[in-house]
Design an enzyme around this catalytic site. Structure first.
Site, mmCIF file in Angstrom:
data_model
loop_
_atom_site.group_PDB
_atom_site.id
_atom_site.type_symbol
_atom_site.label_atom_id
_atom_site.label_comp_id
_atom_site.label_asym_id
_atom_site.label_seq_id
_atom_site.Cartn_x
_atom_site.Cartn_y
_atom_site.Cartn_z
ATOM 1 N N ARG A 117 32.191 29.170 41.726
ATOM 2 C CA ARG A 117 32.382 27.652 41.865
ATOM 3 C C ARG A 117 31.812 26.717 43.260
ATOM 4 O O ARG A 117 31.230 27.442 43.876
ATOM 5 C CB ARG A 117 33.990 27.260 41.634
ATOM 6 C CG ARG A 117 34.715 28.011 40.279
ATOM 7 C CD ARG A 117 35.987 27.891 40.365
ATOM 8 N NE ARG A 117 36.894 26.682 40.839
ATOM 9 C CZ ARG A 117 37.915 26.661 40.821
ATOM 10 N NH1 ARG A 117 38.734 27.724 40.959
ATOM 11 N NH2 ARG A 117 38.670 25.668 41.204
ATOM 12 N N HIS A 147 35.398 43.969 40.894
ATOM 13 C CA HIS A 147 35.964 43.659 39.679
ATOM 14 C C HIS A 147 37.313 42.889 39.787
ATOM 15 O O HIS A 147 37.852 43.414 40.563
ATOM 16 C CB HIS A 147 35.931 44.886 38.717
ATOM 17 C CG HIS A 147 36.360 46.036 39.226
ATOM 18 N ND1 HIS A 147 35.470 47.227 38.755
ATOM 19 C CD2 HIS A 147 36.903 46.435 40.541
ATOM 20 C CE1 HIS A 147 36.105 48.310 39.662
ATOM 21 N NE2 HIS A 147 36.801 47.842 40.380
ATOM 22 N N ASN A 170 45.510 30.841 47.790
ATOM 23 C CA ASN A 170 45.158 30.163 48.817
ATOM 24 C C ASN A 170 45.930 28.871 48.540
ATOM 25 O O ASN A 170 45.884 27.732 49.194
ATOM 26 C CB ASN A 170 43.499 29.925 48.512
ATOM 27 C CG ASN A 170 43.248 29.436 46.921
ATOM 28 O OD1 ASN A 170 43.799 29.901 46.294
ATOM 29 N ND2 ASN A 170 42.224 28.500 46.890
ATOM 30 N N ALA A 207 46.576 49.596 49.240
ATOM 31 C CA ALA A 207 46.570 49.101 47.591
ATOM 32 C C ALA A 207 47.963 48.836 47.508
ATOM 33 O O ALA A 207 48.922 49.153 47.812
ATOM 34 C CB ALA A 207 46.143 50.209 46.670
#
Length: 243
Positions: A117, A147, A170, A207
């Site tokens: 973007r 991914h 964000n 994780a």
């Protein structure tokens, strides 16, 4: 209402990049071939006439290159890639990518299904794999975003590894905040980075962590509950579905 200009059709609701005749589109692509651009099949290929494309670059079917683009040498663009006001360096491969108002470096591999973007700078030899979105961010050299990851409003160093399912959180509902990720950091799978937050050089996140505080360099951050196993819970609870 429809108006014709610069070989395109302009509708009152916006601009569609469509040549006024199929013959003119094919003639333009033929001229590109003569400059050393490889277009083996012209199906669905639409390229704005002022686009600069380096020799040895391969344009695959379904590719649409809109205004304000510049593409380097020996790239592979497509299939099914859409670019708008985007620069691409040499030796980059963009497979099923949509990019708007972005800068993509040399030796970059992207796709399939990547969205870059506006305001993004993707530096040399970055890898963005399937289902990755980058918005208003800088991604440093040799960083891998393989991914299912969203990188928004972030400053990412070089050599960073993003595991599957990472999200930069964000937006707090009022303002967009930035994340800062240092060189050679390792962001574990399903990590949420709640901005504003800083991850130091060579730092790791475990994780499944939700990171809300800065992580110093060379540090492992773990932000998750400890696992608890409840024995015989299924038998006691009598689950709703048949086993």
């Amino acid at each position: 209402m429809v108006r014709y200009y610069n070989n395109y059709i302009k509708h009152s609701g916006g601009i569609n990049i469509i040549f006024t005749t199929e013959a003119k589109r094919k003639k333009f692509l033929l001229n590109l071939r003569k400059t050393g651009v490889d277009i083996p099949c012209t199906d669905g290929v639409i390229i704005e006439e002022k686009t600069e494309i380096g020799t040895g670059t391969l344009i695959l079917p379904g590719t649409i290159i809109k205004e304000g683009c510049r593409i380097g040498k020996n790239c592979v663009i497509g299939p099914n890639t859409v670019l708008y006001k985007t620069q691409v360096g040499n030796d980059s491969s963009l497979n099923s990518v949509q990019a708007e108002e972005a800068v993509i470096g040399s030796g970059v591999t992207m796709g399939p299904f990547v969205h870059i973007r506006p305001g993004s700078v993707i530096k040399d030899r970055v890898h963005c794999g399937n289902f990755v979105e980058v918005k208003n961010s800088t991604v440093g050299e040799k960083t891998s975003v393989s991914h299912l990851t969203y990188v928004g409003d972030s400053d990412v160093g070089s050599g960073v590894n993003f595991g599957c399912g990472v999200v930069t959180v964000n937006f707090n509902g009022k303002v967009k905040n930035r994340c800062e990720i240092g060189d050679n950091a390792f962001i574990g799978c399903n990590t949420n980075l709640v901005a504003p937050v800083s991850i130091g050089d060579r730092a790791y996140t475990a994780a499944g962590s939700t990171i809300t505080e800065d992580v110093p360099e060379d540090t492992l951050a773990i932000a998750r509950e400890r696992q608890v196993n409840k024995e015989n819970w299924v038998k006691i609870k009598k689950p709703y579905r048949e086993s």
